[in-house]
Design an enzyme around this catalytic site. Structure first.
Site, PDB file in Angstrom:
ATOM      1  N   ASP A   1      10.255  38.982  84.079  1.00  0.00           N
ATOM      2  CA  ASP A   1      11.322  39.066  83.093  1.00  0.00           C
ATOM      3  C   ASP A   1      12.138  40.227  83.448  1.00  0.00           C
ATOM      4  O   ASP A   1      11.633  41.059  83.704  1.00  0.00           O
ATOM      5  CB  ASP A   1      10.830  38.501  81.947  1.00  0.00           C
ATOM      6  CG  ASP A   1      11.864  38.468  80.777  1.00  0.00           C
ATOM      7  OD1 ASP A   1      12.871  37.777  81.107  1.00  0.00           O
ATOM      8  OD2 ASP A   1      11.526  38.986  79.835  1.00  0.00           O
TER       9      ASP A   1
ATOM     10  N   GLU B   1      29.567  44.660  74.556  1.00  0.00           N
ATOM     11  CA  GLU B   1      30.547  44.808  73.733  1.00  0.00           C
ATOM     12  C   GLU B   1      30.093  45.670  72.501  1.00  0.00           C
ATOM     13  O   GLU B   1      31.155  46.549  71.960  1.00  0.00           O
ATOM     14  CB  GLU B   1      31.002  43.202  73.162  1.00  0.00           C
ATOM     15  CG  GLU B   1      31.901  42.659  74.201  1.00  0.00           C
ATOM     16  CD  GLU B   1      32.806  41.690  73.487  1.00  0.00           C
ATOM     17  OE1 GLU B   1      32.468  41.157  72.451  1.00  0.00           O
ATOM     18  OE2 GLU B   1      33.843  41.729  73.950  1.00  0.00           O
TER      19      GLU B   1
END
Lengths: 369, 1149
Positions: free
Chosen positions: B404, B501
């Site tokens: 993962d 962001e």
């Protein structure tokens, strides 16, 4: 040790607080830095090279070959004489006797076998009887005995174990000793005569004691009714094995060789490992240092031929043998040692050659480093 | 209505607030009968109930062939007619094995029960007769209306009805589902929002009587199809309206939802995959060998039984001593009995002790993993943990590592490391983030730390307001985003849809441009302490096609500015002509890319008032359009606005890797392990991480779907031809980039594999030659599918590693599952076979523990096979000389003690401690690991050789004593003792040859075994035991006499030596021949592993990514009122719904 490991691991996982010197504080889960847990146990890691491995082959070879030679020589020095008296051959003196297949023929059949010993037998001589194609190691046969009964247990005497079937009871009476082994006890008898050069026939004394193992005679086999001198009474209520001529308490006249502790019986009951075997029959003890036990010359063996073997293609033999520290004659062991020793030696040589071929390359690898 | 819905596949009916409708249809089961439709919300991962435990566990355990075999043995040994050895020799170990296993399973089950109960009893608010009352999760039912509080885990799949936020928006964190920690938006239907929030909510909700028609429960996490029939209207539902079980409500005071799927019907549980019992490859090979042994035993027994029949008929035809002993006088019946007797007699060839010892060894290996200090993570106080104790040797054979990304390779922390403003580069990425000197930001009251960039020069420039470009750069960062600010303790806390962001806005905050809050129309920013309010005119959304976003704001001074940020390629082509610094910026981009940083270009444009007015009109018109091409029109419009940009600078963000990840991956690749990355994240992020963790080299060629598809498709029947084409491709590649190719796939593309199963093997053959494979945007189910694909088409062992609930399925599917005990919920660890705290511990787990374990267990198995078979097969040869009567050559006590007492401890200690090379060397020479991948020590061939050797040994063990004792006065018992002695000596010499690592325990064990043989033999032959039970200890006195007999000793020694001679020769050959190989290995890899982190990356391979998580226009929700002011909300919703229905997954491209 495994248990200890488990226990400590349980503590590890179970967050068990340890009330050590620090007091009952919650233990950190940090693993302990011990050599065992970190798999850093001090260890000897032998670094084996061709230099250490190859000599092993030569050394083993050099040890085995002399041992083999020693064994072979020892075995060869043992004097052994063997007569097959089965009587298969018409010319054989026992041919007539061998025609009877029955165990309980009323008239014992005797055959006389003359033979000539080419060498004098100096030390004590063991007399064996040998049987071939006789499966004394067959499971159903081996099982067919009751050690409790043979150990003098009164209860087993009258109620033999089921293992003895079909030789447990006869005519509603318990058989003593029960089972197929006892039932098939070897019942030929030998008598040995020395034919003196001057014509007289001297019977050679055969000792029938000391042929059984001490533990067998004194521990494993015991007559019922401890210390009861009257064996007949002790075996009251039992019957003799079907094939026997006499009951067990009439095997010998000497009280310490009668009943279950009769040595011939004990020797028979110690079953053989393989279908061709010998069993010690008598010992001819050395009488004096001056005269050989069995001087060179003519002998006569008188066999009372009772034991039927021809029905199952068996053979019967009588063997006379001197003994050494390694027991009877046994050339196989010596030869085997010599063979294996030689194989080791040979392998050593082959490996040496391989090593030399590859060794060069390994050297060059070293240099390139 | 019903008919229609059946046709469209919407057959799952849920009626709000109508318990009486659903209750009778509840799913129930009794034994194997199941009925009912709606599952309850009870999590049942346990298997046993008090009543079913005993039968179930016995059933499970007797599915193991071995156990069944032993049971049969035991039953047979109780039959006196065939019993060749006493029954108690098997029953005690069998009961031990069964009870140990059973108790272990029970303990695991209890643990599962406890964790289930904990989850089932979580509280939630359910609407019962007009008011919410607290209930437990397990009491939930389909059709219930729930109230979810902020930060609560959602208990079932819900239809969002309304929320406390405007427009009934709500935010969820889906970390447990797809591993992304950023927030996602969900919005209720306008209809329900309008109706249910206008009145006091509880009464309105209680009166809500909508009927939901939707798909049957399924495992597709990202799609949902359904309709809400309410007040005569039919409203379309899609994934936007669904709150999935397992997600967490964030930033939203309350959300109200209607339970649609509960319990096992929920999407997350449907994705969970089945618990499967894992058995290792070695064990499988070994089981085959065991089956082989059993069959050979049966065959041998059959032959011997025939022999026995023949012998019996011979006996019958000759009157002899044995004749009355033939059972029933029937040779055939005798043969039949003897068959079973021989099976019993030969059964020690495959002793039950093996299974006990096997378990013990596995347990100890697992303990060693837990005890390893090098895998202990002090920060979290967590040692490594082997949860499944029977897989340790599999770790030594791993061929494929499927990892993962988020939380496993990366820390999921994005750090603002560098920027380039007006051609000047600030910050230094070569310094590790931890070592960066923190700047003095005390002048900024909003500073909260977390900036890993040291650029005092930049601060100076900013505070001195020397450079207008830098001021605009940070204005852009603080304005152009979709982050929400929440006030906590006098400071804004940012909640972002994308961690990128958040990092950018956070960096701007640290440097003085603090985003304070946003309303629908305004953004408030504090610029170096001056609070300014910008009017937000338009937000030009991010999509994965556009790869940029912009905001159009009116400055407090009145000017119009368009701030834009996006991927470098997109921005650079939209710049105004002869833009200054462009060259220097491009150079900076390269530099950043080399340091594996994610870059974004930031640009600005001053928009004239006139053009804005015109543009906004057109925008309003096109936004009102209902047609499908609205998107295209909008895109064109946006494009018109975003041009003639002025480049401000570049940001560079580091996606923090876990410690030691690149080194570990490099080492594992050297060890021959293929490393694949499977992530729910976007392609850009995945590729970027691929580069930064050295999975991909700078010159690696990425093979994307289009090309791959061509290769896979190319001439359909001729895989051969397509192969030729592939080789062409590779040849070209080899010349250009040294065959460095990596495949990049996305979940949607992978879905095609379902339809074309024949591609699987072709793909795997291709992938085998590739450096790596990256799969992005994959669902948990797909992750498992990929693992299955690898398992199906290769023989390699697969290992999955992950940390989140989204990895559970693949962890369960792979041969070995490793869970990272990270920040995310413990679900991965709960389902994993091994739990680690750090990815880098994997190298030690595989290369050290796995390798050792594999070696130890292989040695153990081979030795055990050898020792037991050689010991038992003797009976076959002996059978030929005892009339095939199943007579044992050994004393029963010796049979009972041999495997456990005389020979078990030394080999067990070898299996505990053996090390061919130290841990350090294992890591230094990862090539050594390949031995396990190739199954060199445990291949069927090796096991077969061991068996052959065992047959040879059994021949020697019988025939040398046979030669010695033939026609002599030695009795059966002496021979039995001699052969037993020889067998014990052989086993001991053999273990001495196997052992290469002599700890004091090993030495002690060998000595003890040797001595124990003599002591135990003497004891079982002793007078005292005989007198206690004459029938059981018939060997009385046998050893007393044998042990002093030189012939016995000479025979035993010769036999043992001859028996081990082949092994010894092989050993010597090995020593002679491998000296060279070892030197080769040592010299080849002596130079320290070099990490190519400082390698140059080709200019053309510059990467830039705008990593906004959800492609689905996050900005829409924020400014829906501004930019679509004129649109009618209900219409808008319906349109979006239908759009989404037609292209459900396109958003993820």
């Amino acid at each position: 040790m495994i248990g200890a490991m488990m226990a400590s691991s349980y503590n590890e996982d179970g967050h068990i607080t340890v009330s050590g010197p620090g007091g009952g504080t919650l233990r950190s889960k940090k693993p302990e830095n011990t050599a065992f847990k970190q798999q850093r146990l001090p260890a000897w890691q032998p670094i084996l090279t061709a230099g250490t491995v190859l000599p092993a082959f030569f050394i083993i070879g050099l040890i085995f070959i002399p041992i083999g030679i020693g064994l072979y020589v020892t075995s060869n020095n043992i004097k052994e004489f063997e007569i097959d008296y089965t009587g298969e051959d018409v010319s054989s003196p026992c041919f007539n006797c061998s025609q009877s297949f029955s165990w309980n023929s009323t008239r014992p059949c005797t055959c006389v076998i003359p033979f000539y010993l080419e060498q004098p037998y100096e030390s004590s001589v063991f007399m064996y009887y040998g049987l071939s194609n006789f499966y004394q190691n067959h499971r159903r046969y081996v099982k067919s005995r009751d050690d409790s009964q043979l150990n003098g247990d009164m209860e087993s005497l009258l109620k033999p174990s089921k293992e003895c079937e079909p030789y447990a009871m006869n005519e509603n009476k318990p058989i003593a000793p029960c089972g197929a082994i006892a039932n098939s006890m070897f019942n030929d008898t030998f008598e040995l005569f020395y034919n003196d050069p001057n014509g007289t026939k001297v019977q050679i004394p055969l000792s029938n004691t000391g042929i059984a193992w001490w533990t067998d005679k004194h521990v494993k086999f015991r007559n019922p009714g401890l210390n009861n001198p009257n064996l007949t009474a002790a075996f009251q209520g039992t019957t003799k094995p079907v094939n026997w001529r006499r009951p067990v308490y009439e095997l010998d006249s000497a009280p310490d060789n009668n009943g279950f502790i009769n040595e011939d019986f004990i020797v028979w009951m110690r079953t053989a490992a393989l279908p061709t075997f010998r069993k010690l029959y008598r010992i001819i003890n050395k009488t004096s240092n001056m005269v050989p036990t069995l001087p060179r010359g003519n002998y006569t063996l008188e066999v009372v031929y009772n034991y039927p073997v021809r029905s199952f293609d068996g053979r019967k033999r009588m063997i006379l043998s001197t003994i050494s520290w390694m027991g009877g004659k046994n050339p196989f062991l010596g030869i085997a040692y010599i063979t294996v020793g030689s194989v080791c030696f040979f392998l050593g040589v082959v490996l040496l050659i391989i090593h030399h071929k590859c060794g060069n390359r390994s050297n060059s690898a070293d240099i390139s480093n | 209505m019903a008919k229609e819905s059946v046709e469209s596949g919407l057959t799952w009916e849920v009626r709000a607030n109508s318990c009486h409708y659903h209750k009778p249809k509840q799913k129930k089961s009794f034994l194997c009968f199941r009925w009912g439709r709606y599952a309850d919300n009870l999590l049942r991962s346990y298997k046993y109930s008090p009543l079913t435990f005993l039968p179930l566990t016995l059933f499970e355990q007797f599915q193991r062939v071995a156990n069944l075999y032993f049971l049969l043995m035991m039953v047979m040994q109780c039959v006196p007619a065939i019993s060749s050895i006493p029954w108690y020799i098997t029953i005690i170990p069998l009961i031990t094995v069964l009870s140990v296993r059973g108790l272990k399973d029970l303990a695991n089950d209890m643990a599962r029960r406890r964790s289930d109960a904990q989850i089932n009893s979580r509280p939630c608010d359910v609407l019962v007769s007009q008011s919410f009352s607290t209930a437990q999760w397990k009491d939930l039912f389909v059709g219930d209306v729930l109230r979810i509080h902020k930060d609560q885990v959602i208990p079932a799949d819900l239809l969002l009805l309304c929320s406390s936020e405007p427009h009934s928006l709500c935010y969820v964190e889906t970390a447990d589902i797809d591993g992304e920690t950023n927030l996602k938006y969900r919005q209720a239907l306008s209809a329900t929002h309008n109706e249910l929030t206008s009145h006091p909510s509880e009464e309105a909700l209680a009166a809500f009587d909508g009927v939901v028609l939707c798909e049957e429960p399924n495992n597709r996490l990202y799609t949902f199809r359904g309709q809400l029939h309410w007040r005569g209207e039919c409203l379309l539902l899609d994934n936007q309206h669904i709150l999935l079980r397992g997600t967490v409500l964030r930033n939203t005071q309350f959300a109200y939802g209607l339970a649609i799927y509960t319990g096992t019907d929920t999407k997350i549980l449907r994705n969970c995959g089945k618990i499967r019992v894992k058995t290792t490859r070695t064990e499988k090979v070994f089981n085959k060998v065991v089956m082989g042994i059993i069959l050979s035993v049966l065959l041998a027994a059959l032959l011997l039984a025939i022999g026995s029949g023949v012998f019996s008929s011979w006996v019958m035809s000759h009157t002899g001593v044995l004749t009355p002993l033939v059972v029933g006088g029937n040779p055939i019946y005798t043969g039949f009995l003897i068959f079973w007797s021989y099976i019993i007699l030969l059964s020690p060839a495959m002793p039950i002790a093996l299974y006990i010892t096997f378990e013990v060894i596995h347990t100890v290996h697992s303990k060693f993993i837990g005890w390893d200090l090098e895998m202990y993570w002090p920060q979290a106080d967590k040692p490594a943990q082997a949860r499944n104790t029977s897989l340790s040797e599999e770790l030594g054979q791993v061929g494929y590592l499927l990892s993962d990304k988020t939380g496993t390779l990366t820390q999921n922390r994005l750090l603002y490391r560098q920027c380039c403003i007006a051609g000047e580069i600030y910050g230094d990425a070569s310094v590790r983030a931890e070592d960066v000197e923190p700047m003095d930001l005390s002048w900024n009251p909003f500073s909260r730390g977390g900036l890993f960039m040291s650029a005092p020069r930049l601060v100076e420039t900013l505070r001195g307001q020397k450079c207008p470009l830098s001021i605009q750069f940070f204005s852009a960062l603080s304005l152009c985003h979709t982050v929400m600010a929440e006030w906590k303790e006098e400071a804004p806390v940012y909640q972002a849809a994308s961690p990128d962001e958040e990092a950018l806005v956070g960096a701007a905050r640290e440097l003085g441009w603090v985003f304070l809050s946003r309303t629908r129309d305004f953004i408030v920013v504090s610029e170096l302490g001056v609070t300014r309010q910008y009017q937000l005119l338009a937000l030009l959304d991010f999509t994965s096609q556009r790869r940029r976003m912009s905001v159009l704001v009116r400055e407090p001074e009145g000017g119009l500015k368009l701030y834009c940020k996006g991927a470098d390629i997109v921005i650079l082509e939209r710049l105004q002509k002869d833009c200054p610094y462009q060259e220097r910026v491009e150079k900076a981009l390269e530099l950043f890319a080399q340091a594996c940083l994610r870059t974004l270009c930031v640009a600005v444009r001053s928009v004239p008032e006139a053009s804005w007015e015109q543009w906004s009109k057109t925008l309003a018109q096109s936004a009102a359009m209902e047609t499908c091409d609205r998107e295209a029109v909008l895109e064109k419009l946006y494009d018109q606005m975003e041009r003639d940009l002025q480049l401000l600078g570049v940001t560079a963000i580091e996606d923090r890797l876990q410690e030691g990840v690149p080194e570990t991956i490099a080492l594992l690749q050297q060890a021959g392990i293929k490393v694949w990355v499977l992530t729910g994240d976007k392609k850009e992020t995945a590729v970027n991480i691929g580069y930064s963790c050295k999975l991909l080299d700078p010159d690696t060629r990425l093979l994307e779907w289009q090309e791959l598809r061509q290769i896979l498709q190319s001439p359909d029947p001729g895989v051969s031809f397509s192969k030729a084409r592939q080789t062409d491709l590779w040849v070209v590649d080899k010349e250009r980039a040294g065959a460095k190719t990596a495949v990049v796939l996305s979940g949607l593309e992978l879905a095609e594999f379902d339809q074309r199963p024949e591609w699987g093997s072709t793909f795997m053959r291709l992938a085998e030659q590739c450096q790596s494979v990256l799969c992005c945007r994959v669902t948990p189910g797909q992750k498992a599918d990929i693992v299955t694909l690898v398992r199906k088409h290769t023989t390699s062992v697969t290992l999955s590693i992950g940390d989140g609930a989204n990895d559970v399925n693949m962890i369960k599917t792979a041969h070995v599952g490793v869970g990272i005990a990270g920040v995310e919920g413990g679900q991965a660890v709960q389902n994993a076979d091994f739990a680690l705290s750090q990815f880098r511990f994997l190298q030690r787990l595989l290369l050290v523990h796995g390798r050792w374990s594999y070696r130890r267990i292989s040695l153990f198995l081979r030795y055990f096979l050898f020792k037991t078979c050689s010991f038992a097969l003797v009976h076959i040869w002996f059978g030929c000389f005892n009339g095939f009567s199943a007579q044992s050559l050994y004393e029963p006590w010796f049979i009972a003690l041999y495997t456990v007492f005389y020979t078990a401890t030394p080999i067990m200690l070898v299996a505990f401690f053996e090390q061919d090379v130290s841990a350090e060397s294992s890591l230094k020479w990862p090539e050594l690991y390949k031995c396990g991948q190739r199954q060199e020590l445990s291949s069927p061939l090796m096991l077969a050789l061991s068996l052959l050797y065992a047959v040879y040994t059994s021949l020697v063990l019988f025939f040398i004593p046979f030669g010695v004792f033939y026609n002599t006065a030695f009795d059966y018992q002496t021979m039995a003792v001699t052969v037993a002695m020889a067998a014990t000596f052989t086993a001991i010499i053999e273990v001495v040859l196997v052992t290469k690592y002599w700890t004091k325990f090993n030495v002690a064990a060998v000595c003890v075994s040797f001595v124990l043989f003599f002591i135990c033999t003497r004891i079982t032959h002793s007078t005292r035991l005989f007198q206690r039970s004459p029938r059981d200890y018939v060997f009385i006195g046998a050893s007393d006499k044998a042990f002093v007999n030189p012939v016995v000793w000479l025979t035993a020694l010769l036999t043992a030596w001859t028996a081990v001679l082949p092994s010894l020769t092989a050993y010597a050959l090995n020593v002679i021949l491998t000296v060279r190989d070892k030197q080769k290995v040592h010299s080849a890899s002596n130079q320290p592993m070099e990490l190519r982190s400082q390698m140059r990356r080709g200019t053309s391979l510059r990467r830039s990514s705008y990593a906004l998580s959800q492609g689905a226009r996050p900005g829409r929700h924020i400014i829906s009122a501004t930019s679509f002011r004129s649109t009618v909300p209900t219409v808008d919703e319906k349109v979006t719904a239908s759009n989404n229905l037609t292209r459900p997954l396109s958003a993820f491209k």
